[in-house]
Design an enzyme around this catalytic site. Structure first.
Site, PDB file in Angstrom:
ATOM      1  N   ASP A   1      44.605  41.540  71.569  1.00  0.00           N
ATOM      2  CA  ASP A   1      45.261  42.898  71.376  1.00  0.00           C
ATOM      3  C   ASP A   1      45.500  42.356  69.832  1.00  0.00           C
ATOM      4  O   ASP A   1      44.748  41.187  69.550  1.00  0.00           O
ATOM      5  CB  ASP A   1      47.107  42.891  72.086  1.00  0.00           C
ATOM      6  CG  ASP A   1      47.879  42.331  71.758  1.00  0.00           C
ATOM      7  OD1 ASP A   1      47.558  40.298  71.850  1.00  0.00           O
ATOM      8  OD2 ASP A   1      48.938  42.415  70.941  1.00  0.00           O
TER       9      ASP A   1
ATOM     10  N   GLU B   1      50.209  39.769  72.047  1.00  0.00           N
ATOM     11  CA  GLU B   1      50.572  38.582  71.696  1.00  0.00           C
ATOM     12  C   GLU B   1      51.237  39.758  70.770  1.00  0.00           C
ATOM     13  O   GLU B   1      51.976  39.290  69.619  1.00  0.00           O
ATOM     14  CB  GLU B   1      49.588  38.031  71.013  1.00  0.00           C
ATOM     15  CG  GLU B   1      50.553  36.266  70.752  1.00  0.00           C
ATOM     16  CD  GLU B   1      50.153  36.323  68.992  1.00  0.00           C
ATOM     17  OE1 GLU B   1      51.386  35.598  68.379  1.00  0.00           O
ATOM     18  OE2 GLU B   1      49.613  38.053  68.058  1.00  0.00           O
TER      19      GLU B   1
HETATM   20 ZN   LIG Z   1      46.953  35.778  66.382  1.00  0.00          ZN
END
Ligand SMILES: [Zn+2]
Length: 470
Positions: free
Chosen positions: A111, A173
């Site tokens: 992501d 994340e």
């Molecule tokens: Zn990163």
């Protein structure tokens, strides 16, 4: 070479093995770069306001790449938190360890951060574009280059892979890995490893690799200063009573000493780092305006990595547009405190709260609401896995790596350590100081990325030589 220990490998055969892998990496690199470009074209922004179909598409693309690289067991997985929140899709791809060999977990995330304003980018954020040896695009560095580093190492080693490998590519994340512990716990059997390689940090600079051995933790809180039950006319009542924004400003001003060092009792510092930055480089990177003096003392790296730092990241008070001639009854700020390795976030939050409550200006009501707590990280100074990694980096770059800290936090590292306390964690990365992760014009240096792939391939081939118990 895979069944001798690294220490027994003579320098000549090590150099031959390195050259052989270097050739394989350079032959594989054009295809890897094309795969990186294809991943960057998928706008997999995990922030909730963005279309999560793209995050699913990038997970699927990563799964396809790992399957095609010969990983026999590739899964798209989610985890469910106790409150019912389901994680964004992660990819877990496994290849079991040969008998007696260790298993290595390779972490990255697919992501990305939101792109920000298009006009701030020299080329469109999701259209990868090369300029001066760098590939620009959102996620080109953070962290799709990390995905490609793992993919590249697996491709060039192919059937020569002497270790078990589990590739774990997370999909959230950039929103703080909210279900990370649940994911690790619910898929513990799949993720168990002897060594964990995290490819989500930075190198020291172009040409000089680094292992990230410390990360600061994060403590935040909201503080409100209240002085009146309700707003009153500033002409009629002004004088004997100060408005809440003024009192909040006075309270905030107590948080640093006259040199700009954090002045909260109970906060600790760790040792000064071995490397430092020239002040000019810091000023340029941070865009410090001419004439502005730097705060704190000691090395600049120490001020960023091993000392606390405290910022006001938001203030709620009457806006200028809404201003009226009244004495504001209350004002609020959000504070963000970075804490060095060795400091417990719960203790740091308590110290900050005690300072704020103990410095209430003019007896104003000070209310503190605790926020997030993130642990700092410090890796052991030395371990067999770190020695092997340092040698692999030195061979890939032709120069010794340095140990660096990072001033920001990577909260999931502490979670990994908690769930897998016996694993050796190596925090590596593809970024350099010019990568501008999270900002406009994010980029990866393609020459450096090729070295990262080589270093990781060398590391995996040599961790096999070390055996699981080393
Ligand atoms: Zn990163």
């Amino acid at each position: 070479m895979t069944h001798e220990s690294l220490e027994n490998l003579d320098p000549t055969s090590r150099a031959t093995a390195t050259d052989d892998l270097r050739d394989r990496v350079s032959a594989a690199f054009p295809a890897l770069r094309a795969d990186l470009e294809a991943l960057v074209r998928i706008p997999s922004v995990s922030a909730p306001a963005f279309d999560q179909a793209h995050v699913a598409a990038s997970a699927a693309a990563v799964a396809d790449l790992l399957g095609a690289a010969g990983m026999p067991d590739v899964r798209l997985l989610t985890a469910t938190r106790a409150d019912g929140v389901v994680s964004r899709p992660a990819v877990v791809a496994r290849r079991p360890a040969p008998a007696g060999a260790p298993t290595v977990l390779l972490y990255a995330h697919h992501d990305v951060q939101p792109p920000g304003r298009d006009e701030d980018w020299r080329s469109a954020p999701f259209e990868p574009t090369e300029r001066d040896g760098r590939l620009y695009g959102r996620g080109a560095a953070d962290d799709k280059a990390g995905v490609v580093a793992h993919l590249g190492a697996l491709r060039v080693l192919g059937e020569d892979l002497p270790v078990g490998v589990t590739v774990f590519v997370e999909g959230e994340e950039e929103i703080g890995s909210p279900t990370f512990v649940d994911f690790l716990t619910q898929h513990r059997d799949l993720l168990q490893a002897d060594v964990i390689v995290v490819a989500d940090s930075t190198n020291w600079k172009v040409g000089v690799p680094a292992l990230t051995t410390s990360l600061r933790g994060l403590v935040d809180c909201e503080v409100e200063v209240a002085v009146l039950e309700h707003a009153v006319h500033s002409g009629m009542y002004g004088g004997p009573v100060l408005d809440a924004p003024t009192l909040l400003a006075r309270l905030i001003a107590t948080l640093h000493d006259d040199d700009g060092a954090v002045a909260v009792a109970g906060l600790t510092s760790a040792d000064e780092p071995a490397v430092d930055l020239p002040e000019e480089a810091f000023r340029t990177d941070a865009s410090v305006l001419d004439g502005v003096r730097l705060a704190g003392s000691g090395t600049l790296t120490g001020r960023m990595w091993t000392k606390p730092a405290l910022s006001v990241i938001g203030i709620d008070a009457t806006s200028v547009a809404q201003a009226s001639n009244t004495i504001a009854p209350r004002a609020r700020a959000k504070l963000s405190l970075r804490i060095p390795p060795g400091q417990d976030p719960v203790e740091a939050a308590a110290a900050l709260r005690a300072h704020l409550e103990g410095h209430a200006p003019f007896g104003a009501r000070v209310t503190v609401v605790d926020g997030e707590l993130g642990k700092a990280f410090r890796s052991p100074v030395d371990s067999a896995a770190m020695r092997t990694a340092r040698q692999a980096f030195a061979d890939a770059w032709g120069t010794e790596p340095v140990d660096i800290g990072v001033g920001g936090s990577i909260p999931f590292i502490a979670d990994l350590l908690e769930v897998f306390p016996d694993a050796a964690i190596l925090v590596t990365g593809v970024e350099d100081p010019d990568s501008r992760a999270h900002g406009a014009d994010e980029s990866v240096h393609l020459g450096e990325l090729e070295k990262v792939v080589l270093a990781e391939a060398l590391l995996l081939s040599r961790l096999g030589a070390a055996g699981p118990a080393d």
